[in-house]
Design a protein around this motif. Sequence first.
Motif, PDB file in Angstrom:
ATOM      1  N   ASN A 103       0.824  -1.212   0.000  1.00  0.00           N
ATOM      2  CA  ASN A 103       0.000   0.000   0.000  1.00  0.00           C
ATOM      3  C   ASN A 103       0.856   1.260   0.000  1.00  0.00           C
ATOM      4  OD1 ASN A 103      -2.352  -1.485  -0.048  1.00  0.00           O
ATOM      5  ND2 ASN A 103      -2.768  -1.292   2.147  1.00  0.00           N
ATOM      6  N   ASP A 104       1.997   1.198   0.704  1.00  0.00           N
ATOM      7  CA  ASP A 104       2.908   2.345   0.708  1.00  0.00           C
ATOM      8  C   ASP A 104       3.633   2.472  -0.625  1.00  0.00           C
ATOM      9  OD1 ASP A 104       4.516   4.496   2.047  1.00  0.00           O
ATOM     10  OD2 ASP A 104       6.121   3.085   1.616  1.00  0.00           O
ATOM     11  N   ALA A 105       4.099   1.341  -1.161  1.00  0.00           N
ATOM     12  CA  ALA A 105       4.889   1.366  -2.394  1.00  0.00           C
ATOM     13  C   ALA A 105       4.100   1.916  -3.571  1.00  0.00           C
ATOM     14  CB  ALA A 105       5.384  -0.045  -2.718  1.00  0.00           C
ATOM     15  N   PHE A 106       2.799   1.647  -3.602  1.00  0.00           N
ATOM     16  CA  PHE A 106       2.006   2.016  -4.763  1.00  0.00           C
ATOM     17  C   PHE A 106       1.141   3.255  -4.559  1.00  0.00           C
ATOM     18  CE2 PHE A 106       3.400  -2.104  -6.056  1.00  0.00           C
ATOM     19  CZ  PHE A 106       3.440  -2.036  -7.439  1.00  0.00           C
ATOM     20  N   ARG A 107       1.396   3.990  -3.481  1.00  0.00           N
ATOM     21  CA  ARG A 107       0.601   5.208  -3.262  1.00  0.00           C
ATOM     22  C   ARG A 107       0.803   6.240  -4.359  1.00  0.00           C
ATOM     23  NH1 ARG A 107       1.727   7.947   2.082  1.00  0.00           N
ATOM     24  NH2 ARG A 107       3.569   6.621   2.246  1.00  0.00           N
ATOM     25  N   ASP A 108       1.967   6.233  -5.027  1.00  0.00           N
ATOM     26  CA  ASP A 108       2.212   7.224  -6.079  1.00  0.00           C
ATOM     27  C   ASP A 108       2.103   6.612  -7.470  1.00  0.00           C
ATOM     28  OD1 ASP A 108       4.443   5.652  -5.902  1.00  0.00           O
ATOM     29  OD2 ASP A 108       5.888   7.298  -5.903  1.00  0.00           O
ATOM     30  N   HIS A 109       1.442   5.460  -7.582  1.00  0.00           N
ATOM     31  CA  HIS A 109       1.230   4.828  -8.872  1.00  0.00           C
ATOM     32  C   HIS A 109      -0.200   5.082  -9.335  1.00  0.00           C
ATOM     33  CE1 HIS A 109       4.940   2.900  -7.883  1.00  0.00           C
ATOM     34  NE2 HIS A 109       4.909   2.086  -8.914  1.00  0.00           N
ATOM     35  N   TRP A 110      -0.343   5.432 -10.583  1.00  0.00           N
ATOM     36  CA  TRP A 110      -1.649   5.718 -11.138  1.00  0.00           C
ATOM     37  C   TRP A 110      -2.533   4.468 -11.082  1.00  0.00           C
ATOM     38  CZ3 TRP A 110      -5.171   4.130 -14.637  1.00  0.00           C
ATOM     39  CH2 TRP A 110      -6.150   5.050 -15.015  1.00  0.00           C
ATOM     40  N   GLY A 111      -3.777   4.641 -10.619  1.00  0.00           N
ATOM     41  CA  GLY A 111      -4.745   3.559 -10.639  1.00  0.00           C
ATOM     42  C   GLY A 111      -4.741   2.668  -9.417  1.00  0.00           C
ATOM     43  N   SER A 112      -3.737   2.803  -8.555  1.00  0.00           N
ATOM     44  CA  SER A 112      -3.636   1.927  -7.394  1.00  0.00           C
ATOM     45  C   SER A 112      -4.380   2.526  -6.210  1.00  0.00           C
ATOM     46  CB  SER A 112      -2.171   1.713  -7.023  1.00  0.00           C
ATOM     47  OG  SER A 112      -2.067   0.832  -5.929  1.00  0.00           O
ATOM     48  N   GLN A 113      -5.001   1.658  -5.433  1.00  0.00           N
ATOM     49  CA  GLN A 113      -5.694   2.047  -4.217  1.00  0.00           C
ATOM     50  C   GLN A 113      -5.278   1.103  -3.091  1.00  0.00           C
ATOM     51  OE1 GLN A 113      -8.087   4.700  -3.721  1.00  0.00           O
ATOM     52  NE2 GLN A 113      -6.998   5.306  -5.587  1.00  0.00           N
ATOM     53  N   PRO A 114      -5.371   1.546  -1.833  1.00  0.00           N
ATOM     54  CA  PRO A 114      -5.010   0.665  -0.727  1.00  0.00           C
ATOM     55  C   PRO A 114      -5.850  -0.605  -0.742  1.00  0.00           C
ATOM     56  CG  PRO A 114      -5.307   2.926   0.029  1.00  0.00           C
ATOM     57  CD  PRO A 114      -5.800   2.886  -1.381  1.00  0.00           C
ATOM     58  N   GLN A 115      -5.240  -1.711  -0.367  1.00  0.00           N
ATOM     59  CA  GLN A 115      -5.952  -2.981  -0.312  1.00  0.00           C
ATOM     60  C   GLN A 115      -6.226  -3.371   1.124  1.00  0.00           C
ATOM     61  OE1 GLN A 115      -4.994  -6.245  -2.798  1.00  0.00           O
ATOM     62  NE2 GLN A 115      -3.916  -5.011  -4.314  1.00  0.00           N
ATOM     63  N   THR A 116      -7.471  -3.723   1.404  1.00  0.00           N
ATOM     64  CA  THR A 116      -7.799  -4.309   2.697  1.00  0.00           C
ATOM     65  C   THR A 116      -7.230  -5.726   2.737  1.00  0.00           C
ATOM     66  OG1 THR A 116      -9.871  -5.268   1.912  1.00  0.00           O
ATOM     67  CG2 THR A 116      -9.952  -2.989   2.709  1.00  0.00           C
ATOM     68  N   MET A 117      -7.144  -6.301   3.920  1.00  0.00           N
ATOM     69  CA  MET A 117      -6.633  -7.672   4.015  1.00  0.00           C
ATOM     70  C   MET A 117      -7.531  -8.635   3.252  1.00  0.00           C
ATOM     71  SD  MET A 117      -3.956  -9.087   5.093  1.00  0.00           S
ATOM     72  CE  MET A 117      -3.234 -10.690   5.426  1.00  0.00           C
ATOM     73  N   GLU A 118      -8.827  -8.352   3.237  1.00  0.00           N
ATOM     74  CA  GLU A 118      -9.771  -9.194   2.512  1.00  0.00           C
ATOM     75  C   GLU A 118      -9.478  -9.177   1.020  1.00  0.00           C
ATOM     76  OE1 GLU A 118     -14.424  -9.847   3.343  1.00  0.00           O
ATOM     77  OE2 GLU A 118     -13.938  -7.853   2.540  1.00  0.00           O
ATOM     78  N   GLN A 119      -9.222  -7.995   0.485  1.00  0.00           N
ATOM     79  CA  GLN A 119      -8.844  -7.899  -0.927  1.00  0.00           C
ATOM     80  C   GLN A 119      -7.493  -8.563  -1.187  1.00  0.00           C
ATOM     81  OE1 GLN A 119      -9.796  -3.415  -0.870  1.00  0.00           O
ATOM     82  NE2 GLN A 119      -9.583  -3.894  -3.040  1.00  0.00           N
ATOM     83  N   TRP A 120      -6.552  -8.306  -0.297  1.00  0.00           N
ATOM     84  CA  TRP A 120      -5.173  -8.748  -0.474  1.00  0.00           C
ATOM     85  C   TRP A 120      -5.064 -10.259  -0.611  1.00  0.00           C
ATOM     86  CZ3 TRP A 120      -0.634  -6.906  -1.758  1.00  0.00           C
ATOM     87  CH2 TRP A 120       0.550  -7.516  -1.339  1.00  0.00           C
ATOM     88  N   THR A 121      -5.850 -10.983   0.171  1.00  0.00           N
ATOM     89  CA  THR A 121      -5.736 -12.442   0.181  1.00  0.00           C
ATOM     90  C   THR A 121      -6.708 -13.106  -0.790  1.00  0.00           C
ATOM     91  OG1 THR A 121      -7.249 -12.542   2.080  1.00  0.00           O
ATOM     92  CG2 THR A 121      -4.882 -12.522   2.543  1.00  0.00           C
ATOM     93  N   ASN A 122      -7.540 -12.337  -1.469  1.00  0.00           N
ATOM     94  CA  ASN A 122      -8.458 -12.921  -2.438  1.00  0.00           C
ATOM     95  C   ASN A 122      -7.723 -13.224  -3.745  1.00  0.00           C
ATOM     96  OD1 ASN A 122     -10.628 -12.113  -4.873  1.00  0.00           O
ATOM     97  ND2 ASN A 122     -11.431 -13.439  -3.270  1.00  0.00           N
ATOM     98  N   GLY A 123      -8.121 -14.287  -4.425  1.00  0.00           N
ATOM     99  CA  GLY A 123      -7.552 -14.577  -5.743  1.00  0.00           C
ATOM    100  C   GLY A 123      -6.193 -15.229  -5.708  1.00  0.00           C
ATOM    101  N   ARG A 124      -5.966 -16.142  -4.772  1.00  0.00           N
ATOM    102  CA  ARG A 124      -4.644 -16.764  -4.642  1.00  0.00           C
ATOM    103  C   ARG A 124      -4.610 -18.238  -5.032  1.00  0.00           C
ATOM    104  NH1 ARG A 124      -1.561 -14.389   0.726  1.00  0.00           N
ATOM    105  NH2 ARG A 124      -1.290 -12.250  -0.042  1.00  0.00           N
ATOM    106  N   SER A 125      -5.531 -18.673  -5.848  1.00  0.00           N
ATOM    107  CA  SER A 125      -5.549 -20.094  -6.187  1.00  0.00           C
ATOM    108  C   SER A 125      -4.272 -20.533  -6.888  1.00  0.00           C
ATOM    109  CB  SER A 125      -6.757 -20.415  -7.061  1.00  0.00           C
ATOM    110  OG  SER A 125      -6.670 -19.759  -8.316  1.00  0.00           O
TER     111      SER A 125
END
Length: 384
Positions: free
Chosen positions: A230-252
């Motif tokens: 979340n810190d690394a991508f604060r200055d990247h276009w299109g990025s938003q902070p990820q909640t833990m729920e978002q962060w761990t979703n989609g890991r198959s």
Amino acid sequence: MPRAYVPLPARRPYACRVHQLSPIADRAAAPATLPQITAGDLAWRPATLDDVPRVTALNNTIAEADGAPYRETEDETREELGAAWRDLEHDSLLGFDADGDLRVTAFVAWFPGDTTTVRTFAFGGVHPERRGEGIGREVLAWQLARARQILAASGKQLPARIGTYAEDDDPASKHRLYLHAGLEPRRYFSDLKRPLTGDAPAIPQVELTGSLRLVPFSPELDDAIRLAHNDAFRDHWGSQPQTMEQWTNGRSEFAPEWSYAVVDDAPDVAALLADEATDASTRAALDAGAPLVVAYALNSRFEADFAVRGYTFGYTGILGTRRAYRGRKAALAALAASMRAFADAGMEAAVLDVDTENPSGAHGLYASLGYTKEHGSTMYSIEL
């Protein structure tokens, strides 16, 4: 869905202008009712998780017809559609023909962690045999209308975005469809490959300095890696902070055994806390004495794509460095360790995607490591 649908890196272009924005409900201009889809004489209903096999099959049929460099597994589809914040009843439509076969999918996604830009994304597709009937145009109109309803209902007085993606090799009609609907090409992404076998250049040896230490991924570090991201991508276009729920979703397809982090064993806590750029969640972690992850490389193994691409590979899905630690080769160390893990596992190449306007200069770094472009995609959007 193509992995490009996962929203990628971003700047904060509007933060100083939020106070000038009109209410989100006015900007979204959401319709009271959604447009009907009459083209194609199809039967429509919302998706459910029971539809995962047929949605996956249709996605892969479309991908094969369009020459896309990926295929999807049912696990990936289930994770995408089954995210806790998804509302399939209102944010999805499936179109079936008279024989009961799925011919069209339409989804609209949104993200609970958005704090500086509230975003919606449209994705789906029409079976190749049913193209040219005007179905795609009406489906997109439904998606855009539903996206406007979601944005208006969010109540977030922030810049807003309706986005979608197209592969460079997709039919030209798809790109024209987006343009005709008022979506503009906003960002370009490159799919990069780096050979690991034969006469490929040696994987660099990266020596970390000071109290920085490379460590394998572990569940205990997962939230610390999220905070670093979340810190690394604060200055990247299109990025938003990820909640833990978002962060761990989609890991198959996540490969923890190929993933790495760099931690600072003796961070200058006082300096970091005094720095106004240090975000609140990181401050809380530092106050609690939690491990400080400063860089990371999270990787996946997309075996369904191996035959499509014609080679085996490890995929670096997320790579970054905390802003205060840029220039210390921490992310490079994590990436080099990842490539070495891919090679040790018998993979023939390393693959990743990058925003061509990435502000950290990542594109140049990858080129210097031997990565070259194989495919590309475009993000189209309506900015509100």
